[in-house]
Design a protein around this motif. Structure first.
Motif, PDB file in Angstrom:
ATOM      1  N   LYS A 102       1.056  -1.069  -0.059  1.00 32.88           N
ATOM      2  CA  LYS A 102       0.068   0.095  -0.012  1.00 32.88           C
ATOM      3  C   LYS A 102       0.701   1.445   0.019  1.00 32.88           C
ATOM      4  O   LYS A 102       0.581   2.045  -0.719  1.00 32.88           O
ATOM      5  CB  LYS A 102      -0.876  -0.051   1.353  1.00 32.88           C
ATOM      6  N   GLN A 103       1.860   1.096   0.720  1.00 34.62           N
ATOM      7  CA  GLN A 103       2.642   2.423   0.753  1.00 34.62           C
ATOM      8  C   GLN A 103       3.461   2.688  -0.480  1.00 34.62           C
ATOM      9  O   GLN A 103       3.495   3.896  -1.108  1.00 34.62           O
ATOM     10  CB  GLN A 103       3.972   2.145   1.837  1.00 34.62           C
ATOM     11  N   ALA A 104       3.869   1.482  -1.019  1.00 37.75           N
ATOM     12  CA  ALA A 104       4.662   1.689  -2.471  1.00 37.75           C
ATOM     13  C   ALA A 104       3.540   2.320  -3.557  1.00 37.75           C
ATOM     14  O   ALA A 104       3.955   2.990  -4.400  1.00 37.75           O
ATOM     15  CB  ALA A 104       5.033   0.544  -3.060  1.00 37.75           C
ATOM     16  N   GLN A 105       2.423   1.853  -3.378  1.00 33.18           N
ATOM     17  CA  GLN A 105       1.169   2.103  -4.245  1.00 33.18           C
ATOM     18  C   GLN A 105       0.992   3.579  -4.098  1.00 33.18           C
ATOM     19  O   GLN A 105       0.748   4.212  -5.218  1.00 33.18           O
ATOM     20  CB  GLN A 105      -0.102   1.466  -4.222  1.00 33.18           C
ATOM     21  N   ALA A 106       0.657   4.135  -2.632  1.00 30.09           N
ATOM     22  CA  ALA A 106       0.512   5.432  -2.677  1.00 30.09           C
ATOM     23  C   ALA A 106       1.742   6.312  -3.080  1.00 30.09           C
ATOM     24  O   ALA A 106       1.311   7.469  -3.518  1.00 30.09           O
ATOM     25  CB  ALA A 106       0.390   5.548  -1.195  1.00 30.09           C
ATOM     26  N   LEU A 107       2.791   6.086  -3.052  1.00 24.99           N
ATOM     27  CA  LEU A 107       4.142   6.891  -3.290  1.00 24.99           C
ATOM     28  C   LEU A 107       4.241   6.854  -4.773  1.00 24.99           C
ATOM     29  O   LEU A 107       4.945   7.890  -5.464  1.00 24.99           O
ATOM     30  CB  LEU A 107       5.220   6.623  -2.781  1.00 24.99           C
ATOM     31  N   GLY A 108       3.662   5.752  -5.516  1.00 20.11           N
ATOM     32  CA  GLY A 108       3.854   5.567  -7.115  1.00 20.11           C
ATOM     33  C   GLY A 108       2.773   5.488  -7.898  1.00 20.11           C
ATOM     34  O   GLY A 108       2.845   5.087  -8.799  1.00 20.11           O
ATOM     35  N   GLY A 109       1.579   6.134  -7.197  1.00 18.92           N
ATOM     36  CA  GLY A 109       0.391   5.875  -8.149  1.00 18.92           C
ATOM     37  C   GLY A 109       0.355   6.958  -9.131  1.00 18.92           C
ATOM     38  O   GLY A 109       1.081   7.655  -9.456  1.00 18.92           O
ATOM     39  N   GLY A 110      -0.922   6.636  -9.915  1.00 17.50           N
ATOM     40  CA  GLY A 110      -1.033   7.460 -11.355  1.00 17.50           C
ATOM     41  C   GLY A 110      -1.731   8.704 -10.957  1.00 17.50           C
ATOM     42  O   GLY A 110      -1.640   9.208  -9.776  1.00 17.50           O
ATOM     43  N   PRO A 111      -2.270   9.594 -11.860  1.00 21.65           N
ATOM     44  CA  PRO A 111      -2.749  10.970 -11.708  1.00 21.65           C
ATOM     45  C   PRO A 111      -3.833  10.994 -10.950  1.00 21.65           C
ATOM     46  O   PRO A 111      -3.760  11.930  -9.860  1.00 21.65           O
ATOM     47  CB  PRO A 111      -3.201  11.401 -13.154  1.00 21.65           C
ATOM     48  N   ALA A 148       1.035  20.738   9.527  1.00 20.17           N
ATOM     49  CA  ALA A 148       1.600  19.771   8.859  1.00 20.17           C
ATOM     50  C   ALA A 148       1.453  18.476   9.336  1.00 20.17           C
ATOM     51  O   ALA A 148       1.325  17.258   8.757  1.00 20.17           O
ATOM     52  CB  ALA A 148       3.140  20.037   8.651  1.00 20.17           C
ATOM     53  N   PHE A 149       1.219  18.397  10.566  1.00 21.21           N
ATOM     54  CA  PHE A 149       0.976  17.246  11.419  1.00 21.21           C
ATOM     55  C   PHE A 149      -0.379  16.762  10.805  1.00 21.21           C
ATOM     56  O   PHE A 149      -0.694  15.312  10.660  1.00 21.21           O
ATOM     57  CB  PHE A 149       0.889  17.363  12.818  1.00 21.21           C
ATOM     58  N   GLY A 150      -1.279  17.701  10.862  1.00 18.54           N
ATOM     59  CA  GLY A 150      -2.960  17.388  10.286  1.00 18.54           C
ATOM     60  C   GLY A 150      -2.748  16.868   8.843  1.00 18.54           C
ATOM     61  O   GLY A 150      -3.535  15.535   8.768  1.00 18.54           O
ATOM     62  N   SER A 151      -2.088  17.168   8.178  1.00 17.56           N
ATOM     63  CA  SER A 151      -1.819  16.879   6.751  1.00 17.56           C
ATOM     64  C   SER A 151      -0.990  15.657   6.697  1.00 17.56           C
ATOM     65  O   SER A 151      -1.653  14.823   5.766  1.00 17.56           O
ATOM     66  CB  SER A 151      -1.202  18.046   5.704  1.00 17.56           C
ATOM     67  N   GLY A 152      -0.269  15.550   7.337  1.00 20.33           N
ATOM     68  CA  GLY A 152       0.534  13.901   7.274  1.00 20.33           C
ATOM     69  C   GLY A 152      -0.358  12.939   7.928  1.00 20.33           C
ATOM     70  O   GLY A 152      -0.357  11.714   7.193  1.00 20.33           O
ATOM     71  N   ALA A 153      -1.300  13.125   8.792  1.00 22.61           N
ATOM     72  CA  ALA A 153      -2.027  12.228   9.307  1.00 22.61           C
ATOM     73  C   ALA A 153      -2.930  11.660   8.443  1.00 22.61           C
ATOM     74  O   ALA A 153      -3.254  10.520   8.011  1.00 22.61           O
ATOM     75  CB  ALA A 153      -2.521  12.429  10.842  1.00 22.61           C
ATOM     76  N   MET A 154      -3.572  12.950   7.760  1.00 18.10           N
ATOM     77  CA  MET A 154      -4.750  12.802   6.940  1.00 18.10           C
ATOM     78  C   MET A 154      -4.338  11.872   5.474  1.00 18.10           C
ATOM     79  O   MET A 154      -4.676  11.069   4.970  1.00 18.10           O
ATOM     80  CB  MET A 154      -5.443  14.049   6.480  1.00 18.10           C
ATOM     81  N   PHE A 155      -2.868  12.170   5.161  1.00 18.90           N
ATOM     82  CA  PHE A 155      -2.472  11.652   3.957  1.00 18.90           C
ATOM     83  C   PHE A 155      -2.049   9.943   4.281  1.00 18.90           C
ATOM     84  O   PHE A 155      -2.407   9.430   3.403  1.00 18.90           O
ATOM     85  CB  PHE A 155      -0.940  12.367   3.540  1.00 18.90           C
ATOM     86  N   SER A 156      -1.717  10.021   5.556  1.00 19.52           N
ATOM     87  CA  SER A 156      -1.657   8.354   5.709  1.00 19.52           C
ATOM     88  C   SER A 156      -2.976   7.614   5.703  1.00 19.52           C
ATOM     89  O   SER A 156      -3.100   6.466   5.372  1.00 19.52           O
ATOM     90  CB  SER A 156      -0.930   8.313   7.112  1.00 19.52           C
ATOM     91  N   VAL A 157      -4.015   8.159   6.080  1.00 17.63           N
ATOM     92  CA  VAL A 157      -5.084   7.624   6.106  1.00 17.63           C
ATOM     93  C   VAL A 157      -5.831   7.352   4.876  1.00 17.63           C
ATOM     94  O   VAL A 157      -6.203   6.270   4.453  1.00 17.63           O
ATOM     95  CB  VAL A 157      -6.184   8.271   7.039  1.00 17.63           C
ATOM     96  N   VAL A 158      -5.746   8.610   4.217  1.00 17.71           N
ATOM     97  CA  VAL A 158      -6.526   8.303   2.432  1.00 17.71           C
ATOM     98  C   VAL A 158      -5.705   7.381   1.603  1.00 17.71           C
ATOM     99  O   VAL A 158      -6.274   7.005   0.663  1.00 17.71           O
ATOM    100  CB  VAL A 158      -6.891   9.768   2.065  1.00 17.71           C
ATOM    101  N   SER A 159      -4.538   7.578   1.931  1.00 15.55           N
ATOM    102  CA  SER A 159      -3.420   6.919   0.886  1.00 15.55           C
ATOM    103  C   SER A 159      -3.427   5.363   1.156  1.00 15.55           C
ATOM    104  O   SER A 159      -2.847   4.593   0.253  1.00 15.55           O
ATOM    105  CB  SER A 159      -2.145   7.347   0.990  1.00 15.55           C
ATOM    106  N   GLY A 160      -3.864   4.818   2.359  1.00 24.22           N
ATOM    107  CA  GLY A 160      -3.842   3.367   2.431  1.00 24.22           C
ATOM    108  C   GLY A 160      -2.574   3.066   3.055  1.00 24.22           C
ATOM    109  O   GLY A 160      -2.278   1.850   3.300  1.00 24.22           O
ATOM    110  N   MET A 161      -1.648   3.920   3.544  1.00 24.67           N
ATOM    111  CA  MET A 161      -0.553   3.646   4.136  1.00 24.67           C
ATOM    112  C   MET A 161      -0.570   3.268   5.614  1.00 24.67           C
ATOM    113  O   MET A 161       0.549   2.973   6.137  1.00 24.67           O
ATOM    114  CB  MET A 161       0.728   4.718   4.004  1.00 24.67           C
ATOM    115  N   GLY A 162      -1.478   3.564   5.981  1.00 22.38           N
ATOM    116  CA  GLY A 162      -1.600   3.204   7.558  1.00 22.38           C
ATOM    117  C   GLY A 162      -1.798   1.656   7.802  1.00 22.38           C
ATOM    118  O   GLY A 162      -1.017   1.213   8.942  1.00 22.38           O
ATOM    119  N   GLY A 163      -2.253   0.729   6.894  1.00 21.42           N
ATOM    120  CA  GLY A 163      -2.011  -0.676   7.290  1.00 21.42           C
ATOM    121  C   GLY A 163      -2.790  -1.113   8.391  1.00 21.42           C
ATOM    122  O   GLY A 163      -3.871  -0.352   8.797  1.00 21.42           O
TER     123      GLY A 163
END
Length: 269
Positions: A102-111, A148-163
């Motif tokens: 999930k982390q790899a897909q989040a960082l290398g996803g398409g448009p 920045a803390f809020g944006s980082g936490a939300m990025f982790s949630v929506v990108s699926g990196m949370g696992g």
């Protein structure tokens, strides 16, 4: 009627020939820049009059749209490399392997994936910053790190990196974003400080830069028109430091708009 024409003729006569030629055949880029600045100032005045929830919602939405555009562009550059990441054989029974995927897909996803991720990061960051600025009345490293803390936490949630450990990973991402943003803010503050002899002209320099009138900074310094004198400026003072009529009008209009913006903020508070 004749007096009005005579007065207009006197103003034109005072203008340098180059300025007259510029007004007769205006540069479309400069004209667009002035119009955009007027539109931006008007929007800021309107936004400052709104309640905190409305201002935060508008700022969040507009920033999210900008972030989505940037993310979509970056996603086209990656050419959706996430499609090349095949699930490992034991992904179904190995949560850690699936989280890594999930982390790899989040960082290398398409448009579309990157547009979503950047929209969340920029929108949340701008929204939190807007709320804190309205409440605290200033922008500093603490506010920057909280946003920045809020944006980082939300990025982790929506990108699926949370696992499987969503809360813990969201917290870790938020702390990482906050530390990075705090460091960038501090470095920017350090290197953006002007020389000691220019400290009295910071607002003046910013104003002239926004108006495309940087060449007249020396006129302000020559007349000792410091930042403290900006609210007191009038046509006579600008004329004394030999600033032409066109730039004088732009400067006075900018100062009036800033005055109206501050009044709107005080009224909404």
């Amino acid at each position: 009627m004749g007096e009005g024409k005579q007065g207009a003729a006197m103003v034109v006569a005072e203008m340098p020939k180059g300025l007259i030629a510029q007004l007769q055949n205006p540069n479309p880029i400069a004209h667009f820049k002035v119009k955009y600045k007027q539109l931006e100032d008007g929007f800021r005045v309107w936004l400052a009059k709104q309640s905190l929830p409305v201002e935060a919602a508008v700022v969040t939405a507009t920033s999210a749209v900008q972030g989505a555009a940037i993310g979509a562009f970056m996603g086209t550059l990656t050419n959706d490399v996430s499609s090349s990441f095949a699930p490992p054989p034991n992904a179904a029974v190995n949560p850690e392997a699936m989280a890594s995927l999930k982390q790899a897909q989040a960082l290398g996803g398409g448009p579309f994936v990157q547009a979503r991720n950047f929209a969340v990061m920029t929108g949340v960051n701008a929204g939190i910053s807007c709320v804190l600025k309205r409440i605290r009345g200033k922008e500093d490293v603490q506010s920057s790190m909280v946003a920045a803390f809020g944006s980082g936490a939300m990025f982790s949630v929506v990108s699926g990196m949370g696992g499987p450990n969503l809360a813990a990973n969201a917290l870790t991402s938020g702390v990482f974003f906050a530390l990075v943003q705090g460091g960038i803010f501090q470095i920017g503050q350090k290197f953006s400080k002007p020389p000691a002899d220019d400290l009295f002209y910071e607002k003046t320099r910013s104003m002239l830069s926004n108006l495309g009138l940087q060449n007249y900074e020396k006129n302000f310094k020559r007349g000792l028109l410091t930042d403290n004198t900006l609210p007191l400026l009038n046509d006579s003072a600008l004329r004394d430091v030999k600033i032409p009529p066109g730039p004088r009008l732009l400067i006075l209009d900018h100062i009036q708009r800033e005055h109206d913006l501050k009044g709107a903020r005080r009224g909404s508070g």
